[in-house]
Write an enzyme that holds these catalytic residues in place. Structure first.
Site, short mmCIF file in Angstrom:
data_model
loop_
_atom_site.label_atom_id
_atom_site.label_comp_id
_atom_site.label_asym_id
_atom_site.label_seq_id
_atom_site.Cartn_x
_atom_site.Cartn_y
_atom_site.Cartn_z
N ASP A 416 -8.01 14.44 -0.22
CA ASP A 416 -7.67 15.85 -0.96
C ASP A 416 -9.03 16.39 -1.70
O ASP A 416 -9.94 15.83 -1.28
CB ASP A 416 -6.75 15.05 -2.12
CG ASP A 416 -6.07 16.16 -2.98
OD1 ASP A 416 -6.15 17.50 -2.66
OD2 ASP A 416 -5.37 15.87 -4.15
N ASP A 677 1.49 10.61 -2.18
CA ASP A 677 0.70 10.34 -1.17
C ASP A 677 1.21 9.01 -0.15
O ASP A 677 0.58 8.59 0.63
CB ASP A 677 -0.83 10.07 -1.39
CG ASP A 677 -1.56 11.19 -1.94
OD1 ASP A 677 -1.29 12.24 -1.43
OD2 ASP A 677 -2.41 11.13 -2.87
N ASN A 741 -20.83 -16.69 36.07
CA ASN A 741 -20.98 -17.97 36.42
C ASN A 741 -19.79 -18.54 37.52
O ASN A 741 -20.02 -19.12 38.38
CB ASN A 741 -20.87 -18.80 35.36
CG ASN A 741 -22.27 -18.78 34.36
OD1 ASN A 741 -23.31 -18.23 35.09
ND2 ASN A 741 -22.35 -19.13 33.08
#
Length: 931
Positions: A416, A677, A741
């Site tokens: 905001d 929010d 390996n």
């Protein structure tokens, strides 16, 4: 929480409290006896108490309707639950079953109920014990693969191989369980720093008045009376006693996006019927939150007895995050390879060498070598250490450990404007005369008007604009005027006027009028053309994101009343939002880290653009709510990518924008602090809230900041990238070395008349390498790690593993030549070959750890360097030690070490060249998703 509840008309609870006995226990029915029906009483007739009976303490069964026997709550996850069509329990019955009253519990009763019912926490959210974590570690896919391979070894009586695999499993599970236990305790301690509290009404003794106070939500018990206000989480299942304009979010339980109205008023028609108890207006449930209004309520169920806990049991674990999905994807690729390796080795040896099941232990050992069994241990350790360090040094609380990696992967941050980029107050930008030139005299007149408007007011109420004018003006200049009278600001006039005595002007006073531009211009003696020109000047300033105040004066005879006509226009004062002191620096750091900031504001687009420009944030585009409403989701996804400011946003707009950015391939963080929010916080990949945010926002955030400050987010991003960098480095180095390996061993097994290494030697080598790799959890990655989001891309990881694994295999195969040249003596070729390759494998893995973890530019020796040195020492010294003899190893001739040094030097050069090329390609600009 405050004490927001307001008194309402008398409720049944108040009638009960005023009853003749005042003892809620006297209202309890005898055990297992049905409650008598409530009969209407004539006005003024006192209720006759029922026959005394011992109090019965029970939780109200899901608060919709009661069982016939008054038992505990039905578990919605295990049975049909209460009948929604049953008559809802009255408030009197609620108090009876809970053995409480509207005055709340005593402290002694509350303590006894905490012991009886336990803490008010969801059972699955409680910290698991160490044995439970150990059992969970055994069920890990990597561990399960190792156990399967160990069983295969035991089935063919390869007890040495089976024993070493079992040791690997035990060590891995112990380390993982211990790490997760420490991480859980650390995370719980961090959560307690931002623990949610509830306002509860309790009494010290039976005969004392109730007192309201804040307690942790975990201490709430059935029968407590609580008070709720806007932004509060519903701490438990409750029955309303009083309410004022109450609306509640309960989307987490019902999926409804809009707030639901609730009311404490008893109404015979309040039967939820087929809609279920969630629609009963008198009931609120844990997991919801107060959108507006206030209420007082009695707690009916806590902890595992709530509807939220039942829903939590049904839904199981939350969906995996992006980071967790990436790790799982890599893990399953490796598991498939590990499971395919033994049959491939068996078939190849049977076809080319005529060997049978005697090669199975070797094939199992090779498969174990391909498995990064320490991955869960290292991931947990990295995240826990990063979260603890972030809390200790910057006050950022990580509520969900994987969120630390997610914020490191974040490339878009939605914020905001007010409180984040700017402070919640304006400051003076410029003072302009009628020609648009700077004129400090205009500010002096405006400030004098603001000062005396406050001094002469009956009830002084300074607004933000007046405070900004006074802060910018010279105090001595203001004191040179004496106020006479004032007309305060009126929203209808949009003006404020004062008359002041001007020094040196006897018999004549000065009237100062300030306010909205249009209102002031209408009262000035101006021609239409001049008025239009000044209006355009003001509009130009407003379009630049500034607030504009017009100032006019006129001379008035001493003793005359204010007259707002025929004024002389003095000029304009423009104001802008005061910038947050750390915002500019934090935004620059975020931009350098590849994080794009999007501004989602309910304010005017001009003010948001102005704030961005003042903070040197490039504004690529502006999108307002009315335009956003006309866009389809694909159109918004495309437009959101190149838009910086979203203005006039509602909570629904913020959520939709967040989803659009995610659909465009971005990892999105959202910083919010209000109840509105909440949807966007839940939608974002990383929800961020300051510590003083609304309780419901803070509880749903992944990270909690000490203050609403972008600098703290920058620190969190850096910590997340350090953690992600260590995890990614471990995966690259471990998997490429293991793959190299495995390729070399499979090739050697087909070329040699004997196995290149014994199964026990392979497993011990793997154990040593695993122990050394734990140092990655304590390392500090290269600075280049901070410059871009730490995204764990399985495809990019696979390319790295294949490329560097092939290079590692070439180095291993080059050792064949060294061994063929140095080991020519008959009889000991097999043991010497095993010893030489054992040493070479550990030393080359140490070289890989150092060179690939340093990055470009190099760094001082750290934990990885010292761990690699220890691994090298083991590789050089173990073959000549008694432990080496037990593994079938033997001392190597001196010439071998010289030739090995030459091979390692060539390998280090090739590895450095390959690493440099990889870093150059990785550092090249990468197109953003959607570009």
């Amino acid at each position: 929480m405050g004490d927001p509840a307001a008194p309402d008309p008398p409720t049944p609870a108040q009638v009960l409290e005023a009853g003749p006995t005042g003892d809620p226990a006297a209202l309890d029915p005898p055990p297992h006896a049905p409650s008598p029906p409530a009969l209407p009483l004539a006005p003024g007739t006192p209720a006759a108490p029922p026959s005394p009976a011992p109090p019965v303490l029970r939780v109200l069964p899901s608060v919709g309707g009661a069982d016939e026997d008054g038992g505990g709550p039905a578990d919605p996850g295990s049975g049909p639950g209460p009948d929604p069509a049953a008559p809802p329990a009255s408030l009197l019955e609620v108090f009876r079953r809970l053995d409480t009253g509207p005055r709340g519990l005593t402290e002694a009763q509350a303590e006894e109920r905490v012991t009886r019912f336990g803490e008010n926490t969801v059972p699955d959210a409680r910290d698991p014990s160490w044995p439970r974590l150990f059992a969970r570690s055994v069920r890990d896919p990597f561990t399960a693969v190792l156990l399967c391979l160990g069983l295969v070894s035991a089935a063919v009586f390869a007890w040495g191989t089976a024993s070493v695999i079992l040791l690997l499993v035990v060590v891995s599970c112990v380390l993982r369980a211990s790490g997760e236990h420490r991480a859980a305790r650390s995370t719980a301690g961090l959560r307690r720093l931002v623990a949610t509290t509830v306002t509860v009404q309790r009494r010290l003794h039976e005969d004392t008045a109730p007192v309201t106070r804040e307690i942790p939500v975990e201490e709430l018990v059935p029968g407590d009376v609580v008070r709720l206000g806007p932004g509060d989480l519903i701490p438990a299942d409750v029955r309303l006693l009083r309410s004022t304009g109450l609306t509640v979010h309960q989307a987490v339980l019902t999926g409804e996006s809009a707030p639901v109205q609730k009311s404490a008023v008893e109404d015979p028609g309040d039967d939820p019927g087929d809609d279920g108890v969630f629609q009963d207006p008198r009931l609120c449930f844990q997991g919801g939150s107060v959108a507006s209004g206030s209420a007082t309520a009695v707690v009916t169920a806590t902890g595992g007895d709530t509807r939220f806990a039942a829903a939590h049991r049904r839904t199981g674990k939350p969906p995996a995050t992006t980071f967790e999905r990436s790790v799982q994807g890599v893990s399953w690729i490796l598991i498939r390879f590990a499971l395919l390796t033994p049959p491939l080795v068996l078939m190849a040896n049977a076809a080319l060498r005529g060997r049978g099941l005697e090669t199975l232990p070797f094939a199992v050992a090779v498969a174990v070598g391909l498995t990064p069994e320490m991955l869960p241990v290292l991931v947990t350790t990295c995240l826990a250490r990063g979260a603890a360090l972030l809390a200790r040094t910057h006050g950022v609380i990580v509520r969900r450990l994987p969120a630390l990696h997610d914020i490191g992967a974040m490339d878009v941050l939605c914020v905001d404007k007010t409180g984040t980029l700017t402070q919640d107050r304006p400051v003076v930008h410029r003072a302009l005369d009628a020609e648009g030139h700077d004129d400090p005299e205009v500010l002096r007149w405006a400030a004098a008007g603001a000062w005396w408007s406050l001094q002469l007011a009956d009830l002084p109420a300074p607004d933000a604009l007046d405070e900004a004018l006074l802060a910018a003006a010279d105090e001595d200049a203001l004191m040179s005027y004496d106020g006479i009278t004032a007309l305060p600001f009126d929203p209808a006039r949009r003006l404020a006027t004062v008359i002041v005595r001007t020094p040196g002007r006897l018999g004549t006073h000065t009237q100062i009028t300030k306010g909205a531009v249009e209102a002031v211009l209408q009262r000035c003696a101006l021609s239409d053309g001049e008025r239009s020109r000044l209006r355009d000047l003001a509009d130009t300033q407003a379009a630049d994101g500034l607030r504009v105040v017009a100032v006019a004066t006129t001379a008035r005879p001493a003793g005359a009343r204010p007259h707002e006509r025929g004024l002389t226009f003095r000029g304009l004062v423009t104001l802008r939002d005061d910038l947050a002191p750390t915002a500019a620096e934090a935004l620059a750091h975020l931009a350098a880290r590849g994080v794009t900031v999007k501004v989602l504001t309910g304010d005017h687009p001009g003010t948001a653009v102005r704030a961005c420009r003042d903070l040197r944030v490039p504004v690529a585009g502006v999108l307002t709510a009315d335009r956003l409403d006309t866009l389809t989701d694909p159109e918004l996804t495309e437009l959101a990518r190149r838009t910086t400011v979203f203005a006039r946003c509602t909570p629904e707009h913020k959520t939709r924008i967040t989803r659009a950015l995610q659909a465009g391939g971005h990892t999105v963080g959202f910083l919010g602090d209000g109840v509105n929010d909440l949807p966007a916080l839940r939608t974002a990949d990383v929800g961020i809230a300051p510590r003083d945010a609304a309780g419901v926002s803070r509880e749903n955030a992944d990270l909690v900041l000490a203050e609403k400050d972008l600098t703290a987010i920058d620190h969190a991003v850096a910590a997340g990238r350090h953690t992600g960098g260590n995890i990614a480095t471990y995966l690259r180095i471990t998997l490429s070395s293991n793959l190299g390996n495995v390729i070399a061993m499979l090739s050697a097994g087909l070329l040699l008349p004997f196995l290149p290494m014994l199964p026990a030697q392979v497993l011990v080598q793997n154990l040593c390498f695993d122990a050394a790799q734990l140092a990655f959890a304590y390392d500090r990655p290269a600075p280049s790690t901070l410059r871009r989001p730490s995204v764990l891309d399985p495809r990019e990881l696979l390319r790295f593993i294949v490329g560097f694994g092939a290079l590692n295999a070439v180095a291993d195969l080059a050792t064949f030549g060294v061994l063929a040249f140095a080991l020519r003596g008959p009889g000991d070729d097999e043991a010497l070959f095993h010893s030489g390759w054992f040493t070479e494998n550990l030393v080359t893995q140490a070289v890989v750890m150092v060179l690939l973890s340093l990055g470009r530019g190099g760094r001082r020796p750290g934990p990885v360097t010292w761990s690699a040195a220890g691994l090298t020492g083991v590789g050089l010294l173990l073959p000549a030690s008694p432990w080496g003899a037990a593994l079938g190893l033997t001392p190597l001739p001196g010439v071998y070490y010289g030739l090995l040094a030459a091979v390692l030097a060539l390998y280090a050069v090739a590895l450095t060249v390959a690493r440099t090329r990889h870093e150059r390609v990785s550092a090249a600009p990468v197109a953003q998703p959607g570009d």
